[in-house]
Scaffold this motif. Structure first.
Motif, short mmCIF file in Angstrom:
data_model
loop_
_atom_site.label_atom_id
_atom_site.label_comp_id
_atom_site.label_asym_id
_atom_site.label_seq_id
_atom_site.Cartn_x
_atom_site.Cartn_y
_atom_site.Cartn_z
N MET A 1 0.84 -1.18 0.00
CA MET A 1 0.00 0.00 0.00
C MET A 1 0.88 1.24 0.00
N LYS A 2 0.53 2.18 -0.86
CA LYS A 2 1.27 3.44 -0.93
C LYS A 2 0.96 4.28 0.30
N LYS A 3 2.01 4.83 0.88
CA LYS A 3 1.81 5.77 1.98
C LYS A 3 1.39 7.12 1.42
N LEU A 4 0.53 7.81 2.15
CA LEU A 4 0.10 9.14 1.75
C LEU A 4 1.14 10.17 2.16
N ASN A 5 1.42 11.12 1.28
CA ASN A 5 2.35 12.20 1.58
C ASN A 5 1.64 13.31 2.33
N VAL A 6 2.23 13.73 3.45
CA VAL A 6 1.62 14.72 4.32
C VAL A 6 2.51 15.95 4.42
#
Length: 151
Positions: A1-6
């Protein structure tokens, strides 16, 4: 799963010690802090150390035009929450806004309208909703034992 960029705006108590603490924890499997914004140079320098690989800015408007941000956490000063959140939404960002969400009902309505117009997500960060003490207060309020509440 791709991590979300914050991107986190503000590295005070909420930005660093609540949101940032989670993002830095082993529990975090979903987010990568890619950008940090803070007017204070010391806090930016600290952020570059505690969020490996993040880039820092002194103004939140420096985020505009960056297309790799999935979520912005608005942890600015309370009086700035609504106007900055609206600006972020209008520039195409999904936003989690630290509380208070807005100073007035009308400001809150403007935030929600901006999210709808932009087709973006906006949410108020209310970490107490699931805390046992908060649930007990809700239980007492909902029971009617205190009578009709006016405020």
């Amino acid at each position: 799963m791709k991590k979300l960029n914050v991107a986190i705006i503000g590295q005070g108590r909420s930005g660093c010690n609540i949101h940032g603490k989670y993002f830095r924890s082993e529990k975090n499997q979903f987010y990568t802090v890619k950008y940090v914004v803070d007017a204070d140079a010391y806090r930016r320098e600290k952020a570059e150390k505690i969020y490996p690989g993040c880039k820092t800015f002194d103004k939140y408007t420096d985020l505009f035009g960056l297309e790799d941000i999935d979520l912005v956490v608005n942890s600015t000063f309370s009086h700035q929450h609504a106007p900055i959140t609206i600006d972020l939404l209008e520039h195409g960002f999904n936003v989690v806004c630290e509380k208070p969400f807005a100073k007035t009902y009308e400001d809150g309505c403007r935030v929600i309208a901006a999210a709808k117009k932009a087709g973006k997500m906006v949410n108020a960060f209310q970490q107490s909703r699931l805390a046992p003490y908060y649930r007990k207060v809700r239980e007492v309020l909902d029971s009617g034992i205190l009578g009709e509440l006016m405020q």
